[in-house]
Scaffold this active site. Structure first.
Site, mmCIF file in Angstrom:
data_model
loop_
_atom_site.group_PDB
_atom_site.id
_atom_site.type_symbol
_atom_site.label_atom_id
_atom_site.label_comp_id
_atom_site.label_asym_id
_atom_site.label_seq_id
_atom_site.Cartn_x
_atom_site.Cartn_y
_atom_site.Cartn_z
ATOM 1 C CG HIS A 122 4.666 4.151 6.855
ATOM 2 N ND1 HIS A 122 5.828 4.791 6.477
ATOM 3 C CD2 HIS A 122 4.299 3.409 5.779
ATOM 4 C CE1 HIS A 122 6.148 4.431 5.243
ATOM 5 N NE2 HIS A 122 5.228 3.598 4.800
ATOM 6 C CD GLU A 177 6.938 4.664 1.142
ATOM 7 O OE1 GLU A 177 7.788 4.346 2.000
ATOM 8 O OE2 GLU A 177 5.706 4.667 1.383
ATOM 9 N NE ARG A 206 -2.500 -27.288 1.925
ATOM 10 C CZ ARG A 206 -3.050 -28.325 1.313
ATOM 11 N NH1 ARG A 206 -2.449 -28.859 0.269
ATOM 12 N NH2 ARG A 206 -4.175 -28.830 1.762
ATOM 13 C CG HIS A 259 1.181 4.832 1.397
ATOM 14 N ND1 HIS A 259 0.757 4.653 2.697
ATOM 15 C CD2 HIS A 259 2.436 4.329 1.329
ATOM 16 C CE1 HIS A 259 1.726 4.061 3.376
ATOM 17 N NE2 HIS A 259 2.750 3.857 2.579
ATOM 18 C CG HIS A 285 -0.754 3.881 8.024
ATOM 19 N ND1 HIS A 285 0.059 2.940 8.618
ATOM 20 C CD2 HIS A 285 -0.648 3.677 6.690
ATOM 21 C CE1 HIS A 285 0.631 2.210 7.684
ATOM 22 N NE2 HIS A 285 0.230 2.636 6.510
ATOM 23 C CD GLU A 327 6.997 -4.504 10.477
ATOM 24 O OE1 GLU A 327 6.877 -4.613 9.254
ATOM 25 O OE2 GLU A 327 6.381 -3.685 11.162
ATOM 26 C CG ASN A 354 6.173 0.466 9.436
ATOM 27 O OD1 ASN A 354 5.760 0.360 8.299
ATOM 28 N ND2 ASN A 354 6.247 -0.551 10.278
ATOM 29 C CE LYS A 384 5.825 -5.898 6.364
ATOM 30 N NZ LYS A 384 5.665 -4.586 7.010
ATOM 31 N NE ARG A 386 9.504 -6.037 5.903
ATOM 32 C CZ ARG A 386 9.242 -6.901 4.948
ATOM 33 N NH1 ARG A 386 9.631 -8.169 5.088
ATOM 34 N NH2 ARG A 386 8.597 -6.547 3.848
ATOM 35 C CE LYS A 390 10.643 -3.830 1.877
ATOM 36 N NZ LYS A 390 9.288 -3.488 1.497
HETATM 37 P P1 NAD Z 1 -0.857 1.523 -7.516
HETATM 38 O O1 NAD Z 1 -0.493 0.119 -7.691
HETATM 39 O O2 NAD Z 1 -2.292 1.849 -7.276
HETATM 40 O O3 NAD Z 1 -0.349 2.356 -8.790
HETATM 41 C C1 NAD Z 1 -0.603 3.739 -8.850
HETATM 42 C C2 NAD Z 1 -1.255 4.126 -10.189
HETATM 43 O O4 NAD Z 1 -0.259 4.123 -11.218
HETATM 44 C C3 NAD Z 1 -2.336 3.167 -10.662
HETATM 45 O O5 NAD Z 1 -3.347 3.903 -11.289
HETATM 46 C C4 NAD Z 1 -1.592 2.301 -11.673
HETATM 47 O O6 NAD Z 1 -2.452 1.694 -12.622
HETATM 48 C C5 NAD Z 1 -0.707 3.317 -12.313
HETATM 49 N N1 NAD Z 1 0.517 2.815 -12.933
HETATM 50 C C6 NAD Z 1 1.338 1.856 -12.461
HETATM 51 N N2 NAD Z 1 2.445 1.796 -13.208
HETATM 52 C C7 NAD Z 1 2.328 2.709 -14.187
HETATM 53 C C8 NAD Z 1 3.148 3.133 -15.262
HETATM 54 N N3 NAD Z 1 4.389 2.639 -15.421
HETATM 55 N N4 NAD Z 1 2.686 4.088 -16.089
HETATM 56 C C9 NAD Z 1 1.454 4.643 -15.896
HETATM 57 N N5 NAD Z 1 0.643 4.323 -14.871
HETATM 58 C C10 NAD Z 1 1.076 3.366 -14.027
HETATM 59 O O7 NAD Z 1 -0.060 2.224 -6.323
HETATM 60 P P2 NAD Z 1 1.408 1.999 -5.732
HETATM 61 O O8 NAD Z 1 1.753 3.293 -5.105
HETATM 62 O O9 NAD Z 1 2.333 1.384 -6.698
HETATM 63 O O10 NAD Z 1 1.164 0.915 -4.593
HETATM 64 C C11 NAD Z 1 0.315 1.171 -3.510
HETATM 65 C C12 NAD Z 1 -0.035 -0.160 -2.883
HETATM 66 O O11 NAD Z 1 1.153 -0.778 -2.425
HETATM 67 C C13 NAD Z 1 -0.956 -0.043 -1.682
HETATM 68 O O12 NAD Z 1 -1.969 -1.019 -1.788
HETATM 69 C C14 NAD Z 1 -0.046 -0.357 -0.492
HETATM 70 O O13 NAD Z 1 -0.732 -0.947 0.573
HETATM 71 C C15 NAD Z 1 0.938 -1.300 -1.124
HETATM 72 N N6 NAD Z 1 2.255 -1.347 -0.466
HETATM 73 C C16 NAD Z 1 2.753 -2.568 -0.178
HETATM 74 C C17 NAD Z 1 4.000 -2.673 0.404
HETATM 75 C C18 NAD Z 1 4.578 -4.031 0.670
HETATM 76 O O14 NAD Z 1 5.635 -4.125 1.283
HETATM 77 N N7 NAD Z 1 3.968 -5.075 0.165
HETATM 78 C C19 NAD Z 1 4.747 -1.529 0.711
HETATM 79 C C20 NAD Z 1 4.214 -0.290 0.386
HETATM 80 C C21 NAD Z 1 2.953 -0.204 -0.210
HETATM 81 N N1 GLY Z 2 6.868 -1.392 3.368
HETATM 82 C C1 GLY Z 2 7.197 -1.872 4.660
HETATM 83 C C2 GLY Z 2 7.789 -3.228 4.679
HETATM 84 O O1 GLY Z 2 7.955 -3.852 3.652
HETATM 85 O O2 GLY Z 2 8.089 -3.726 5.719
#
Ligand code: NAD
Ligand code: GLY
Length: 353
Positions: A243, A180, A116, A260, A247, A232, A240, A138, A236, A222
């Protein structure tokens, strides 16, 4: 070092930002007896040794995911849970997410659910995760029927951002993170937009002081939005911007074709074109937006063969839809965006003419 505080009462936490932070054990807020680091097969060979050294005084285990969005699933969530149970990971232990948004999102959701809720630390290693996903709580995994459909709000105890790790990030991933970054400027900060224009070369060259200032600024923006609207209910949703269209592009092409951030870049230009049609943005302002995105090799149009009718099914199921009404984040002035719920088909059509 820069420090940004996310102000959420007893769930407040700091985001610490500096080059070489992973070489500084003093960066940790407190000690934990048991720690599990969750990372992936790409990031671990680069940074796991440094992060392990930070926890020299703790009993430490590591769990490595395969690399990719395809593994941000309930199945792998379950595997991590099994690993924690097998290792008798206690309620007062610490989970550490070392990686990009994929690792951060699944680790955060595990932290929200294991017994939990346990403490967790974000060590984001992509630009996107440093300026966006590691901040704000998130967390989620994907379901075959939708991305990020299963998750929770779970704030970390601390976010540690070592900007040096961006040096190993592939160029296309860095550019996706820049989409972003530019998004923040278009949501609420025309001055920051000018800063990005003026420092584009230094950003490309990963000049440490400029990167630090830029990442700090995004985290501050942020943090301010999350402090006002953690779950949100209103403000918040501005995060987007781009987005809704983005999306649709990602889903229509099939996830993984465009990153993305690339889809968000094209989506922000589409939103800006609706704003221009409404007279909220001038042509020269639209041109500035396109030029900055292109400066970072980001797309400014949807895929050639994607038409307005291809967007509609995805936009109608967007998370922002309320009572069947599509809602868009649109710039209502240069460097200022709002949620708008009366965009009509003629305006959407205008994007493609
Ligand atoms: P990712 O985590 O897939 O990383 C992108 C690539 O870079 C991967 O191959 C990873 O292994 C590699 N990598 C990471 N750090 C590295 C480094 N320092 N050197 C070399 N390679 C490296 O992609 P991302 O763009 O970081 O994240 C995308 C994800 O984030 C999606 O799942 C999306 O839904 C999520 N997201 C979440 C939020 C939130 O608020 N929680 C917001 C935006 C996106
Ligand atoms: N990336 C959108 C949010 O965190 O709300």
């Amino acid at each position: 070092m820069h420090r940004v505080q996310v102000e959420l009462g007893d769930r407040s936490y700091p985001i610490d930002i500096a080059p070489d932070l992973l070489q500084q054990p003093a960066c940790l807020l407190r000690d934990y007896r048991q720690v599990v680091i969750i990372s992936n097969s790409t990031v671990a060979p680069l940074y796991l040794d440094s992060v392990t050294a930070l926890f020299a005084g703790s009993q430490l285990h590591t769990y490595l995911l395969p690399d990719g969005e395809a593994y941000k699933t309930l199945e792998h969530f379950g595997h991590i849970m099994t690993f924690l149970l097998e290792h008798k990971f206690p309620r007062d232990g610490l989970l550490v997410a070392l990686g990009g948004g994929v690792v951060g999102d699944i680790t955060g959701f595990v932290a929200a659910s294991y017994q939990r809720g346990v403490d967790f630390l974000q060590i984001p290693t992509t630009l996107l995760s440093q300026v966006d996903s590691s901040v704000g709580g998130k967390t989620a995994v994907n379901h075959p029927l939708g991305k990020n459909m299963i998750g929770a709000f779970k704030q970390p105890q601390q976010v540690i951002i070592d900007t040096n790790v961006l040096s190993t990030l592939p160029g296309r991933e860095f550019a996706a993170g820049m989409a972003e970054v530019i998004k923040y400027a278009l949501i609420a900060d025309a001055e920051f937009f000018s800063y990005l224009e003026q420092h584009a070369d230094a950003i490309q060259a990963l000049q440490p002081d400029v990167i630090g200032t830029m990442v700090k600024h995004c985290c501050q923006m942020k943090a301010d939005i999350v402090a006002l609207d953690e779950t949100e209910q209103g403000q918040r949703a501005l995060l987007n911007l781009g987005h809704t269209f983005g999306h649709a592009i990602e889903a229509w092409l099939g996830y993984g074709q465009w990153l993305h951030g690339e889809a968000v870049a094209a989506g922000m230009v589409m939103a800006a074109k609706v704003s221009q049609y409404r007279g909220w943005l001038q042509q020269d302002e639209l041109d500035r937006i396109c030029a900055l995105l292109q400066r970072f090799q980001l797309p400014i149009t949807a895929p050639d063969d994607m038409h307005i009718n291809d967007f509609m099914p995805y936009m109608k199921t967007d998370k922002k839809v309320r009572a069947g009404q599509m809602r868009f984040v649109l710039p209502t002035a240069f460097g200022y965006s709002e949620v708008i719920d009366d965009v009509n088909d003629i305006e959407l059509q205008s994007i493609f003419t």
